[in-house]
Design a protein around this motif. Structure first.
Motif, PDB file in Angstrom:
ATOM      1  N   SER A  11      -3.856  -9.391  -6.637  1.00 33.50           N
ATOM      2  CA  SER A  11      -4.465  -8.054  -6.878  1.00 33.50           C
ATOM      3  C   SER A  11      -3.912  -7.121  -6.090  1.00 33.50           C
ATOM      4  O   SER A  11      -3.540  -7.229  -5.173  1.00 33.50           O
ATOM      5  N   VAL A  12      -3.891  -5.861  -6.690  1.00 36.97           N
ATOM      6  CA  VAL A  12      -3.541  -4.393  -5.848  1.00 36.97           C
ATOM      7  C   VAL A  12      -4.420  -4.389  -4.691  1.00 36.97           C
ATOM      8  O   VAL A  12      -4.214  -3.854  -3.764  1.00 36.97           O
TER       9      VAL A  12
ATOM     10  N   LEU B 202      -3.390  -5.737  -1.756  1.00 38.46           N
ATOM     11  CA  LEU B 202      -2.174  -5.014  -1.056  1.00 38.46           C
ATOM     12  C   LEU B 202      -3.141  -3.898  -0.347  1.00 38.46           C
ATOM     13  O   LEU B 202      -2.425  -3.566   0.656  1.00 38.46           O
ATOM     14  N   GLN B 203      -3.897  -3.065  -1.025  1.00 38.49           N
ATOM     15  CA  GLN B 203      -4.376  -1.987  -0.502  1.00 38.49           C
ATOM     16  C   GLN B 203      -5.294  -2.366   0.950  1.00 38.49           C
ATOM     17  O   GLN B 203      -5.174  -1.583   2.005  1.00 38.49           O
TER      18      GLN B 203
END
Length: 127
Positions: A118-119, A122-123
């Motif tokens: 999931s993005v 990464l965040q």
């Protein structure tokens, strides 16, 4: 946030009828999941349903305890209604009329998670 996917073995050729069943789905009363003691146990964030040939897959994005999520789903009128409407289209019966039966069927129908990316992951790592 984890995802869970459960499968339904269905009779092919009923795409229109199955699509209608899920198009008229009544959302759960609350996305907040509580355990048997009434304590907060998670949240249902999103669901999606996919269909091809003789396989239907329901994907659930959630937080918390998956067993509690399954129990929560089992008690929701909309979920119970969908399960009842699906019965004529199943190639294998599903015992989902009780909470215990639903949870056992949920466990048997659960796909193994191979990867989840999931993005949001990464965040969190960038910070």
């Amino acid at each position: 946030m984890p995802f869970a996917a459960i499968t339904y073995d269905i009779k092919p050729g009923y795409e229109k009828e199955l699509t209608e069943i899920f198009a008229n789905f009544r959302r759960v009363r609350s996305s907040q999941v509580r355990d048997e003691a009434g304590e907060a146990a998670g949240t249902i964030l999103a669901t999606a349903v996919f269909l091809r040939d003789d396989t239907l897959v329901r994907v659930i994005e959630y937080t918390g305890d998956l067993e509690a999520v399954a129990r929560h789903m089992a008690s929701q009128p909309g979920v119970r209604e969908v399960e009842a409407k699906l019965k004529p289209y199943l190639t294998s019966p599903r015992d989902t009329d009780t909470v215990e039966g639903f949870v056992a069927t949920f466990r048997r129908s659960l796909l193994n998670t191979v990867a989840q990316i999931s993005v949001r992951d990464l965040q969190g790592a960038a910070g």
